[in-house]
Scaffold this active site. Structure first.
Site, short mmCIF file in Angstrom:
data_model
loop_
_atom_site.label_atom_id
_atom_site.label_comp_id
_atom_site.label_asym_id
_atom_site.label_seq_id
_atom_site.Cartn_x
_atom_site.Cartn_y
_atom_site.Cartn_z
N GLU A 31 -7.30 -4.69 -3.35
CA GLU A 31 -6.40 -4.64 -2.21
C GLU A 31 -7.14 -4.97 -0.93
O GLU A 31 -8.30 -4.61 -0.76
CB GLU A 31 -5.75 -3.25 -2.03
N THR A 32 -6.47 -5.65 -0.05
CA THR A 32 -6.95 -5.85 1.32
C THR A 32 -5.81 -5.46 2.25
O THR A 32 -4.72 -6.01 2.15
CB THR A 32 -7.34 -7.31 1.57
#
Length: 240
Positions: A31-32
């Site tokens: 995830e970012t």
């Protein structure tokens, strides 16, 4: 030591969605998250500005709050329904061969298939199990399954720490052979193991190569709090 998934949180302004996606791809993590200033006076460099962050996602609003001993994710709780084995036997056979299976469930909300291994196995077996993810894309092409959860009942405490259940998670349909520690998988696992064990508070361990320890609390509003450790490992400036 306790670990959760490494994630990047970026303070960026005036970047379009396409550039967000390119940055996230370059980071190459599960995830970012991007944080955008709502007011010019917002200052994210100050410590303890807000103990809770709300992220707008395709699953709705997801909240993360800071506690002294970790980060708590406030996530929806998804039920896992009984799944007919003959409908997914080829997928399971491809992934884990002749490994004994005790139960199979499916979460239509998340498109995750939960496969509980036999109680005759232990944590060491799950950790060392070779899972064939390369051929799953050819076996499951209907779009029904987008993630495979392998799980195992925990063991009583002794010389090692006691956990209610163990798991591993695979999502080659999204380009993830194996995810190290997975919040979304535990939205399904929490529902299943709470029902199986008759408990609302659970202690879990995801048996990836890196591993991750999670503390889980099911809430009365149909959501679940999942807590894990977090550490700042990198800080820098993104330049054009």
């Amino acid at each position: 030591m306790k670990y959760t998934k490494p994630e990047r949180i970026k303070e960026l302004m005036k970047l379009d969605e396409d550039l967000h996606q390119k940055i996230a791809k370059e980071m190459n993590l599960s995830e970012t998250a991007f944080i955008r200033k709502l007011h010019p006076s917002d200052n994210f460099t100050q410590k303890n500005v807000n103990s809770t962050l709300t992220f707008v996602t395709m699953s709705g609003e997801l909240k993360a709050r800071k506690e002294e001993d970790g980060i708590v994710l406030d996530l929806p709780l998804y039920p896992a329904h009984p799944q007919k084995l003959h409908e997914v036997k080829d997928l399971i056979k491809t992934a884990i061969g002749d490994t004994l299976v005790q139960d199979v469930r499916y979460s239509p909300d998340t498109k995750k298939l939960l496969v509980r291994l036999s109680d005759t196995y232990n944590r060491s077996f799950l950790e060392s199990l070779t899972v064939n993810t390369e051929n799953l894309l050819q076996v499951e092409t209907t779009g029904k399954v987008k993630g495979l959860i392998l799980t195992l009942k925990g063991e009583p405490g002794g010389q090692t720490q006691a956990f209610d259940f163990y798991s591993r998670y695979f999502a080659p349909w999204y380009g993830v052979a194996e995810d190290p520690v997975t919040g979304s998988a535990h939205t399904v696992l929490s529902s299943y193991w709470s029902e199986e064990l008759g408990k609302k508070d659970l202690h879990a361990f995801q048996c990836s190569k890196r591993g991750g320890e999670l503390t889980i609390s099911l809430r009365s509003d149909g959501r679940v709090d999942i807590k894990g450790g977090a550490a700042l490992v990198l800080e820098g400036t993104l330049t054009a």
